[in-house]
Design a protein around this motif. Structure first.
Motif, PDB file in Angstrom:
ATOM      1  N   HIS A  91       0.834  -1.205   0.000  1.00 32.46           N
ATOM      2  CA  HIS A  91       0.000   0.000   0.000  1.00 32.46           C
ATOM      3  C   HIS A  91       0.869   1.256   0.000  1.00 32.46           C
ATOM      4  CE1 HIS A  91      -3.091   2.913   1.216  1.00 32.46           C
ATOM      5  NE2 HIS A  91      -2.219   3.340   2.110  1.00 32.46           N
ATOM      6  N   TYR A  92       1.871   1.289   0.869  1.00 34.65           N
ATOM      7  CA  TYR A  92       2.703   2.487   0.947  1.00 34.65           C
ATOM      8  C   TYR A  92       3.607   2.617  -0.276  1.00 34.65           C
ATOM      9  CZ  TYR A  92       0.847   3.151   5.598  1.00 34.65           C
ATOM     10  OH  TYR A  92      -0.005   3.361   6.642  1.00 34.65           O
ATOM     11  N   ARG A  93       3.983   1.518  -0.865  1.00 35.12           N
ATOM     12  CA  ARG A  93       4.739   1.626  -2.124  1.00 35.12           C
ATOM     13  C   ARG A  93       3.862   2.239  -3.217  1.00 35.12           C
ATOM     14  NH1 ARG A  93       9.590  -0.010  -4.210  1.00 35.12           N
ATOM     15  NH2 ARG A  93       9.623  -0.256  -6.474  1.00 35.12           N
ATOM     16  N   ARG A  94       2.581   1.875  -3.224  1.00 33.96           N
ATOM     17  CA  ARG A  94       1.667   2.477  -4.195  1.00 33.96           C
ATOM     18  C   ARG A  94       1.512   3.975  -3.936  1.00 33.96           C
ATOM     19  NH1 ARG A  94      -1.067  -2.492  -3.447  1.00 33.96           N
ATOM     20  NH2 ARG A  94      -2.459  -1.570  -1.885  1.00 33.96           N
ATOM     21  N   MET A  95       1.485   4.370  -2.661  1.00 36.74           N
ATOM     22  CA  MET A  95       1.392   5.802  -2.345  1.00 36.74           C
ATOM     23  C   MET A  95       2.599   6.555  -2.881  1.00 36.74           C
ATOM     24  SD  MET A  95      -0.190   6.372   1.471  1.00 36.74           S
ATOM     25  CE  MET A  95      -0.171   8.160   1.247  1.00 36.74           C
ATOM     26  N   VAL A  96       3.783   6.010  -2.641  1.00 34.70           N
ATOM     27  CA  VAL A  96       4.996   6.648  -3.144  1.00 34.70           C
ATOM     28  C   VAL A  96       4.955   6.721  -4.668  1.00 34.70           C
ATOM     29  CG1 VAL A  96       7.501   6.438  -3.331  1.00 34.70           C
ATOM     30  CG2 VAL A  96       6.372   5.953  -1.147  1.00 34.70           C
ATOM     31  N   GLY A  97       4.533   5.620  -5.287  1.00 33.33           N
ATOM     32  CA  GLY A  97       4.442   5.585  -6.739  1.00 33.33           C
ATOM     33  C   GLY A  97       3.457   6.599  -7.291  1.00 33.33           C
ATOM     34  N   THR A  98       2.340   6.782  -6.584  1.00 35.97           N
ATOM     35  CA  THR A  98       1.346   7.765  -7.012  1.00 35.97           C
ATOM     36  C   THR A  98       1.917   9.175  -6.946  1.00 35.97           C
ATOM     37  OG1 THR A  98      -0.469   6.339  -6.276  1.00 35.97           O
ATOM     38  CG2 THR A  98      -0.965   8.678  -6.550  1.00 35.97           C
ATOM     39  N   CYS A  99       2.697   9.451  -5.921  1.00 37.66           N
ATOM     40  CA  CYS A  99       3.387  10.742  -5.860  1.00 37.66           C
ATOM     41  C   CYS A  99       4.251  10.941  -7.100  1.00 37.66           C
ATOM     42  CB  CYS A  99       4.258  10.832  -4.602  1.00 37.66           C
ATOM     43  SG  CYS A  99       3.370  11.051  -3.054  1.00 37.66           S
ATOM     44  N   LEU A 100       5.088   9.978  -7.376  1.00 43.07           N
ATOM     45  CA  LEU A 100       6.026  10.104  -8.491  1.00 43.07           C
ATOM     46  C   LEU A 100       5.302  10.234  -9.823  1.00 43.07           C
ATOM     47  CD1 LEU A 100       8.666   7.472  -7.315  1.00 43.07           C
ATOM     48  CD2 LEU A 100       8.772   9.967  -7.090  1.00 43.07           C
ATOM     49  N   GLU A 101       4.204   9.508  -9.983  1.00 38.64           N
ATOM     50  CA  GLU A 101       3.424   9.603 -11.225  1.00 38.64           C
ATOM     51  C   GLU A 101       2.832  10.994 -11.415  1.00 38.64           C
ATOM     52  OE1 GLU A 101       0.551   6.534 -10.735  1.00 38.64           O
ATOM     53  OE2 GLU A 101       2.028   4.924 -10.895  1.00 38.64           O
ATOM     54  N   ASN A 102       2.602  11.686 -10.295  1.00 38.95           N
ATOM     55  CA  ASN A 102       2.024  13.022 -10.358  1.00 38.95           C
ATOM     56  C   ASN A 102       3.074  14.126 -10.302  1.00 38.95           C
ATOM     57  OD1 ASN A 102      -1.203  13.171 -10.049  1.00 38.95           O
ATOM     58  ND2 ASN A 102      -0.455  11.311  -9.040  1.00 38.95           N
ATOM     59  N   GLY A 103       4.352  13.756 -10.394  1.00 42.37           N
ATOM     60  CA  GLY A 103       5.409  14.748 -10.335  1.00 42.37           C
ATOM     61  C   GLY A 103       5.618  15.330  -8.957  1.00 42.37           C
ATOM     62  N   VAL A 104       5.257  14.556  -7.937  1.00 40.51           N
ATOM     63  CA  VAL A 104       5.338  14.997  -6.554  1.00 40.51           C
ATOM     64  C   VAL A 104       6.462  14.249  -5.839  1.00 40.51           C
ATOM     65  CG1 VAL A 104       4.111  15.014  -4.338  1.00 40.51           C
ATOM     66  CG2 VAL A 104       2.900  15.628  -6.449  1.00 40.51           C
ATOM     67  N   THR A 105       7.330  14.975  -5.161  1.00 37.57           N
ATOM     68  CA  THR A 105       8.416  14.369  -4.398  1.00 37.57           C
ATOM     69  C   THR A 105       7.877  13.832  -3.068  1.00 37.57           C
ATOM     70  OG1 THR A 105      10.075  15.831  -5.361  1.00 37.57           O
ATOM     71  CG2 THR A 105      10.624  14.802  -3.251  1.00 37.57           C
ATOM     72  N   PRO A 106       8.012  12.528  -2.811  1.00 37.79           N
ATOM     73  CA  PRO A 106       7.551  11.990  -1.530  1.00 37.79           C
ATOM     74  C   PRO A 106       8.572  12.216  -0.420  1.00 37.79           C
ATOM     75  CG  PRO A 106       8.321  10.202  -2.939  1.00 37.79           C
ATOM     76  CD  PRO A 106       8.473  11.472  -3.729  1.00 37.79           C
ATOM     77  N   VAL A 107       8.088  12.715   0.699  1.00 41.80           N
ATOM     78  CA  VAL A 107       8.888  12.869   1.912  1.00 41.80           C
ATOM     79  C   VAL A 107       8.230  11.953   2.944  1.00 41.80           C
ATOM     80  CG1 VAL A 107       9.741  14.462   3.667  1.00 41.80           C
ATOM     81  CG2 VAL A 107       9.425  15.259   1.305  1.00 41.80           C
ATOM     82  N   VAL A 108       8.884  10.866   3.297  1.00 37.84           N
ATOM     83  CA  VAL A 108       8.238   9.808   4.076  1.00 37.84           C
ATOM     84  C   VAL A 108       8.711   9.829   5.523  1.00 37.84           C
ATOM     85  CG1 VAL A 108       7.920   7.316   4.307  1.00 37.84           C
ATOM     86  CG2 VAL A 108       7.927   8.367   2.035  1.00 37.84           C
ATOM     87  N   THR A 109       7.749   9.886   6.441  1.00 37.79           N
ATOM     88  CA  THR A 109       8.031   9.827   7.874  1.00 37.79           C
ATOM     89  C   THR A 109       7.784   8.414   8.370  1.00 37.79           C
ATOM     90  OG1 THR A 109       7.329  12.129   8.113  1.00 37.79           O
ATOM     91  CG2 THR A 109       7.489  10.813  10.123  1.00 37.79           C
ATOM     92  N   TYR A 110       8.784   7.826   9.019  1.00 38.34           N
ATOM     93  CA  TYR A 110       8.680   6.439   9.466  1.00 38.34           C
ATOM     94  C   TYR A 110       7.889   6.294  10.762  1.00 38.34           C
ATOM     95  CZ  TYR A 110      11.950   4.540   5.977  1.00 38.34           C
ATOM     96  OH  TYR A 110      12.545   4.126   4.810  1.00 38.34           O
ATOM     97  N   ASN A 111       7.896   7.312  11.608  1.00 35.92           N
ATOM     98  CA  ASN A 111       7.133   7.251  12.854  1.00 35.92           C
ATOM     99  C   ASN A 111       6.615   8.637  13.215  1.00 35.92           C
ATOM    100  OD1 ASN A 111       7.470   7.508  16.188  1.00 35.92           O
ATOM    101  ND2 ASN A 111       6.266   5.782  15.466  1.00 35.92           N
ATOM    102  N   HIS A 112       5.285   8.771  13.246  1.00 35.88           N
ATOM    103  CA  HIS A 112       4.657  10.049  13.590  1.00 35.88           C
ATOM    104  C   HIS A 112       3.786   9.832  14.831  1.00 35.88           C
ATOM    105  CE1 HIS A 112       3.411  14.143  11.829  1.00 35.88           C
ATOM    106  NE2 HIS A 112       2.847  14.064  13.030  1.00 35.88           N
TER     107      HIS A 112
END
Length: 418
Positions: A91-112
């Motif tokens: 699921h989270y890989r798809r989220m990152v991929g969706t960012c990249l497909e939209n020209g959006v740089t993903p900034v991922v937080t491991y623990n919030h």
């Protein structure tokens, strides 16, 4: 003075528990439903971002923003110790991929803030194996998504609870009255029940209590997680984000101010000196007198949370972070809780003006990520506080883009303040 560099990250931020919904394996979910809970309401379905992220990322990109900071949820990825959910990781890989497909740089937080229930039951951040457990989780997440992630934050505001407990102040970035988390004194961190000396009483909002994480533990967990993330795949810039209030000394408060700033901010910024960047999260200022934090000045405008509207704070804390840590700065949160969207625009414009001044003076600032993309679950305040650039209907989840979002997108496209 109002120009931003090429490649500057313009975006917005969310936290998994605050937007995804249904985070039933998290420690805070249990706290929200516990008898006598200090949460105004449970998170429930939140913004259903877990299912609606393609729409939300598309809206962000369509505005002209080019970066999205979001969290991966440990309680979903490792719902039982040692068991890693491939479905959640996918699921989270798809989220990152969706960012990249939209020209959006993903900034991922491991623990919030949130952790799995099993981790909390084992002592949380004061459990003997906490550091190794987090490093194992960070390694597994990185193995699955690291090749696609250019920016990684290990922790969100690891200094925030210690600040509440030991210094008796609730930083703006901690939201309205703390997180409903145990404060280490048998009480719950937050303004209600917490005095100037940081002592509190009563029952924890999550139905129990354990000591607040200290800097040695969190620094060790951060360092080991950085090592795991740097082991690849990928080669992301790695750091953590800190709650940095613009602490100011009032007459007679110089000694207390210096001690507060050292313990709450500078000691934590020291840890960032070995990182690729430090995430700065600033909302307002706090004035410190000889007896502790002073009230908001009479007549000062305030937000829904009761904080002073003081956008100059961002420029001040960015300079402090850059000077003390000596690494690039990424503004990972800055915003305002208000129902008045014109006030949000005015606050953000003033904050960005201060940030542009930092850049003009040579401070290495890599981006500005507004809090928050969506009106969301603001911890113990529930859904009453509206920080979002996009409104979310509580019944239908329908998204409504606010004028402030379009305004920020125009700034991002232009690369300069109008």
């Amino acid at each position: 003075m109002n120009q931003f560099p090429d490649g500057f990250l313009w975006g917005a931020a969310t936290a998994a528990h605050q937007v995804e919904g249904g985070n039933v394996n998290a420690d805070l979910w249990a706290g929200e439903w516990a008898p006598g809970s200090r949460f105004a309401e449970p998170s429930g379905d939140a913004c259903d971002h877990y299912h609606r992220y393609p729409e939300d990322i598309g809206l962000l990109a369509g505005l002209g923003l080019n970066a999205y900071r979001f969290g991966v949820e440990w309680a979903r990825i490792e719902p039982e110790e040692g068991y890693f959910s491939r479905a959640a990781l996918d699921h989270y890989r798809r989220m990152v991929g969706t960012c990249l497909e939209n020209g959006v740089t993903p900034v991922v937080t491991y623990n919030h803030f949130t952790t799995p229930r099993w981790f909390a039951a084992a002592g949380g951040w004061n459990g003997t194996a906490a550091v190794d457990r987090f490093a194992r989780y960070a390694a597994r997440v990185t193995e699955h998504i690291g090749d696609l992630v250019p920016w990684a934050c290990t922790f969100n505001e690891p200094n925030v609870i210690s600040m509440m407990v030991h210094l008796g102040i609730v930083p703006a970035a901690a939201r309205e009255d703390g997180l409903g988390l145990p404060d280490g004194t048998g009480g719950t961190a937050g303004t209600a029940g917490t005095g100037a000396d940081g002592q509190a009483g009563g029952q924890s909002g999550s139905g129990g209590s354990w000591p607040a994480p200290n800097i040695e533990v969190m620094a060790a967990a951060h360092r080991k997680a950085v090592e795991a993330i740097k082991s690849g795949p990928g080669n992301p810039a790695v750091g953590w984000t800190l709650a940095l209030i613009d602490l100011q000394s009032a007459d007679g408060g110089e000694v207390r101010w210096a001690a507060t700033r050292q313990a709450a901010e500078l000691d934590w910024l020291d840890v960032s000196r070995d990182d690729d960047f430090v995430g700065v999260q600033t909302y307002t200022r706090e004035r410190i007198g000889p007896g502790g934090v002073l009230p908001v000045p009479a007549g000062a405008a305030t937000t829904q949370t009761g904080w002073e509207i003081y956008p100059q704070a961002l420029g001040h804390t960015v300079r402090l972070a850059a000077e003390h840590a000596g690494v690039p700065v990424l503004v990972t949160e800055n915003g305002i809780a208000t129902a008045d969207d014109e006030a949000r625009i005015a606050y953000t414009a003033a904050a960005l003006d201060g940030l542009a001044g930092c850049i003009a003076d040579g401070v290495d600032v890599r981006g500005y990520l507004h809090w928050s993309l969506l009106d969301n679950f603001e911890w113990t305040s529930g859904y009453a506080m509206t920080f979002g650039l996009i409104a979310v209907d509580r019944s239908t989840f329908a998204r409504t883009v606010k004028p402030s979002a379009r305004w920020l997108g125009e700034i991002a496209r232009a690369g300069r303040l109008r």
